[in-house]
Design a protein around this motif. Structure first.
Motif, PDB file in Angstrom:
ATOM      1  N   ASP A 168      -1.682   4.667 -12.744  1.00  0.00           N
ATOM      2  CA  ASP A 168      -0.373   5.052 -12.337  1.00  0.00           C
ATOM      3  C   ASP A 168       0.153   4.048 -11.442  1.00  0.00           C
ATOM      4  O   ASP A 168       1.593   3.882 -11.454  1.00  0.00           O
ATOM      5  N   LEU A 169      -0.371   3.394 -10.527  1.00  0.00           N
ATOM      6  CA  LEU A 169       0.220   2.576  -9.640  1.00  0.00           C
ATOM      7  C   LEU A 169      -0.865   1.507  -9.401  1.00  0.00           C
ATOM      8  O   LEU A 169      -2.259   1.680  -9.379  1.00  0.00           O
ATOM      9  N   PHE A 170      -0.406   0.398  -8.843  1.00  0.00           N
ATOM     10  CA  PHE A 170      -1.047  -0.873  -8.852  1.00  0.00           C
ATOM     11  C   PHE A 170      -0.493  -1.904  -8.012  1.00  0.00           C
ATOM     12  O   PHE A 170       0.803  -1.996  -7.619  1.00  0.00           O
ATOM     13  N   PHE A 171      -1.303  -2.447  -7.242  1.00  0.00           N
ATOM     14  CA  PHE A 171      -1.081  -3.593  -6.193  1.00  0.00           C
ATOM     15  C   PHE A 171      -2.206  -4.336  -6.160  1.00  0.00           C
ATOM     16  O   PHE A 171      -3.366  -3.991  -5.719  1.00  0.00           O
ATOM     17  N   VAL A 172      -1.670  -5.868  -6.146  1.00  0.00           N
ATOM     18  CA  VAL A 172      -3.019  -6.756  -5.802  1.00  0.00           C
ATOM     19  C   VAL A 172      -2.062  -7.674  -4.822  1.00  0.00           C
ATOM     20  O   VAL A 172      -1.156  -8.172  -5.363  1.00  0.00           O
ATOM     21  N   ASP A 178       4.567  -5.493   7.601  1.00  0.00           N
ATOM     22  CA  ASP A 178       4.314  -4.265   7.394  1.00  0.00           C
ATOM     23  C   ASP A 178       3.700  -3.714   6.004  1.00  0.00           C
ATOM     24  O   ASP A 178       3.783  -2.451   5.711  1.00  0.00           O
ATOM     25  N   ARG A 179       3.358  -4.579   5.280  1.00  0.00           N
ATOM     26  CA  ARG A 179       2.688  -4.202   3.718  1.00  0.00           C
ATOM     27  C   ARG A 179       1.860  -3.103   3.764  1.00  0.00           C
ATOM     28  O   ARG A 179       2.033  -2.118   3.104  1.00  0.00           O
ATOM     29  N   TYR A 180       0.843  -3.124   4.701  1.00  0.00           N
ATOM     30  CA  TYR A 180      -0.227  -2.258   4.428  1.00  0.00           C
ATOM     31  C   TYR A 180       0.469  -0.832   5.013  1.00  0.00           C
ATOM     32  O   TYR A 180       0.034   0.070   4.377  1.00  0.00           O
ATOM     33  N   GLN A 181       1.196  -0.475   5.700  1.00  0.00           N
ATOM     34  CA  GLN A 181       1.431   0.926   6.217  1.00  0.00           C
ATOM     35  C   GLN A 181       2.595   1.233   5.141  1.00  0.00           C
ATOM     36  O   GLN A 181       2.300   2.417   4.636  1.00  0.00           O
ATOM     37  N   ILE A 182       3.223   0.519   4.289  1.00  0.00           N
ATOM     38  CA  ILE A 182       4.124   0.871   3.301  1.00  0.00           C
ATOM     39  C   ILE A 182       3.321   1.194   2.074  1.00  0.00           C
ATOM     40  O   ILE A 182       3.369   2.298   1.502  1.00  0.00           O
ATOM     41  N   LEU A 183       2.111   0.487   1.805  1.00  0.00           N
ATOM     42  CA  LEU A 183       1.433   0.886   0.588  1.00  0.00           C
ATOM     43  C   LEU A 183       0.611   1.962   0.690  1.00  0.00           C
ATOM     44  O   LEU A 183       0.594   2.662  -0.098  1.00  0.00           O
ATOM     45  N   LYS A 184       0.311   2.294   2.031  1.00  0.00           N
ATOM     46  CA  LYS A 184      -0.417   3.539   2.296  1.00  0.00           C
ATOM     47  C   LYS A 184       0.456   4.777   1.832  1.00  0.00           C
ATOM     48  O   LYS A 184      -0.194   5.762   1.404  1.00  0.00           O
ATOM     49  N   PHE A 190       1.957   9.155  -4.543  1.00  0.00           N
ATOM     50  CA  PHE A 190       1.168   9.105  -5.839  1.00  0.00           C
ATOM     51  C   PHE A 190      -0.067  10.022  -5.980  1.00  0.00           C
ATOM     52  O   PHE A 190       0.006  10.939  -6.995  1.00  0.00           O
ATOM     53  N   GLU A 191      -0.692   9.987  -5.091  1.00  0.00           N
ATOM     54  CA  GLU A 191      -1.948  10.820  -5.092  1.00  0.00           C
ATOM     55  C   GLU A 191      -1.774  12.246  -4.959  1.00  0.00           C
ATOM     56  O   GLU A 191      -2.505  13.017  -5.271  1.00  0.00           O
ATOM     57  N   LYS A 192      -0.708  12.561  -4.376  1.00  0.00           N
ATOM     58  CA  LYS A 192      -0.424  14.145  -4.308  1.00  0.00           C
ATOM     59  C   LYS A 192      -0.176  14.780  -5.635  1.00  0.00           C
ATOM     60  O   LYS A 192      -0.295  15.857  -5.924  1.00  0.00           O
ATOM     61  N   HIS A 194      -1.660  13.860  -8.080  1.00  0.00           N
ATOM     62  CA  HIS A 194      -3.060  13.363  -9.034  1.00  0.00           C
ATOM     63  C   HIS A 194      -3.059  12.320  -9.704  1.00  0.00           C
ATOM     64  O   HIS A 194      -3.609  12.304 -10.830  1.00  0.00           O
ATOM     65  N   SER A 195      -2.223  11.224  -9.231  1.00  0.00           N
ATOM     66  CA  SER A 195      -2.075  10.015 -10.080  1.00  0.00           C
ATOM     67  C   SER A 195      -3.319   9.064  -9.593  1.00  0.00           C
ATOM     68  O   SER A 195      -3.771   9.392  -8.809  1.00  0.00           O
ATOM     69  N   LYS A 196      -3.476   8.333 -10.655  1.00  0.00           N
ATOM     70  CA  LYS A 196      -4.677   7.165 -10.374  1.00  0.00           C
ATOM     71  C   LYS A 196      -4.130   5.726  -9.819  1.00  0.00           C
ATOM     72  O   LYS A 196      -2.941   5.647 -10.166  1.00  0.00           O
ATOM     73  N   VAL A 197      -4.652   5.462  -8.749  1.00  0.00           N
ATOM     74  CA  VAL A 197      -4.101   4.223  -7.983  1.00  0.00           C
ATOM     75  C   VAL A 197      -5.413   3.173  -7.935  1.00  0.00           C
ATOM     76  O   VAL A 197      -6.345   3.279  -7.883  1.00  0.00           O
ATOM     77  N   PHE A 198      -4.753   1.821  -8.320  1.00  0.00           N
ATOM     78  CA  PHE A 198      -5.576   0.685  -8.139  1.00  0.00           C
ATOM     79  C   PHE A 198      -5.024  -0.082  -7.192  1.00  0.00           C
ATOM     80  O   PHE A 198      -3.713  -0.750  -7.202  1.00  0.00           O
TER      81      PHE A 198
END
Length: 344
Positions: A168-172, A178-184, A190-192, A194-198
């Motif tokens: 459901d969500l992708f980031f490479v 501040d990328r890490y904090q925003i990505l987290k 999304f995980e709330k 129950h979405s699948k994240v890569f």
């Protein structure tokens, strides 16, 4: 468009940034051009690139020698176009010489970084017939010509293939600012549901990871196991992207222009979450497809996560293709300036 550059000779200088230089060469050659390519930078070591960005005088001798050798290699050739991306390392002496050697050539500069990150480029603008920038604010401030970036056929193929969606969500991408904090925070929302994240979070070295973790707040509460110190092969990246519904893009805080990743996702028909609020002013924007988040208060509405992708008008989309990009940059389209931006 296939033969618009037939029998045209192009001198092309571009930094080695992923494989974008190869994609541009392929696009120009596919339209009949003969392309002479040189890396715009004399060296691609981490140290050399850092010194170049801090102060070009630190690598002045290296730059001088590199461009003198380049001048020798092209002195007997005549070009129709001199196309340079960034011109961060390119010395004024070379620009003056190549202009004198090719008085009939059109000299074009493309900036795909904000001037705030490339301040030494400003003194070279006078040598070019036209200067393009992907950053609308820089264009308005400095009188440059606005031209967003491009996607190539790889992303058009992704759009055409009906791959089974797994994520459901992708980031490479590389982790900076501040990328890490925003990505987290995006991942948690999304995980709330129950979405699948890569996620594939890249940092060049472990030393760099520890420096950022201990000396800044950028990687606060992170664990080294979350990161890779080796880049992801492009075929693996493409395979994962095909299986993904929504892509996260976080531009550098100093940038307002749309990143290459943003335009590539337009080509691939992927939904996007971005920190770049200016995307709302572009002709391909649709709220179903693009969610703008505040980097200081990250909220992704549930309705966006669940909404379907709305296809973008093909005529609009075509103007962001690599073929159209090349023709636009070289002044071979009939479009008016700023045709990508919808201003009220």
């Amino acid at each position: 468009m296939e033969s618009r550059l037939k029998n045209k000779k192009i001198l092309f200088l571009c930094p080695l940034f992923f494989n974008y230089h190869k994609k541009l060469i392929k696009a120009m050659e596919s339209m009949g051009a003969e392309v002479k390519f040189f890396d715009e930078r004399p060296s691609n070591t981490v140290l050399s690139k850092a010194l170049l960005r801090i102060n070009p005088n630190f690598v002045k001798v290296q730059i001088k020698k590199y461009y003198e050798e380049m001048t020798m290699k092209i002195q007997d050739e005549k070009f129709d176009y001199i196309f340079i991306c960034q011109a961060e390392a390119t010395p004024k002496s070379f620009l003056r010489n190549v202009k004198n050697m090719n008085p009939q050539a059109k000299m074009v500069l493309m900036l795909w970084d904000s001037v705030a990150n490339k301040v030494n480029t400003l003194e070279k603008l006078e040598f070019f017939d036209v200067v393009y920038s992907f950053d609308k604010k820089d264009c308005d401030k400095l009188g440059l010509t606005f031209r967003p970036l491009f996607f190539d056929e790889e992303y058009e193929q992704i759009a055409e293939e009906n791959s089974l969606l797994v994520y459901d969500l992708f980031f490479v991408g590389t982790v900076h600012s501040d990328r890490y904090q925003i990505l987290k925070k995006v991942k948690e929302q999304f995980e709330k549901n129950h979405s699948k994240v890569f996620y594939f979070l890249y940092i060049p070295t472990k030393l760099m990871y520890y420096q950022r973790k201990w000396l800044t707040d950028e990687l606060k509460d992170s664990h080294i196991s979350e990161f890779s110190f080796v880049g992801m092969p492009s075929d693996q990246l493409t395979a994962k992207l095909k299986q993904s519904k929504t892509v996260v893009d976080i531009q550098h805080p100093k940038q307002s222009g749309l990143t290459m990743r943003t335009i590539e996702m337009l080509g691939a028909n992927k939904k996007m979450i971005t920190t770049n609020a200016d995307i709302e002013n572009y002709d391909f924007y649709h709220p179903n497809n693009i969610c703008i988040i505040d980097r200081n208060n990250v909220v992704v509405p549930a309705e966006f996560i669940q909404s379907p992708y709305v296809p973008v008008n093909e005529e609009v989309k075509e103007r962001y293709s690599i073929t159209y990009f090349v023709l636009d940059i070289l002044g071979l389209t009939d479009e008016k300036e700023h045709h990508f931006y919808v201003e009220e």
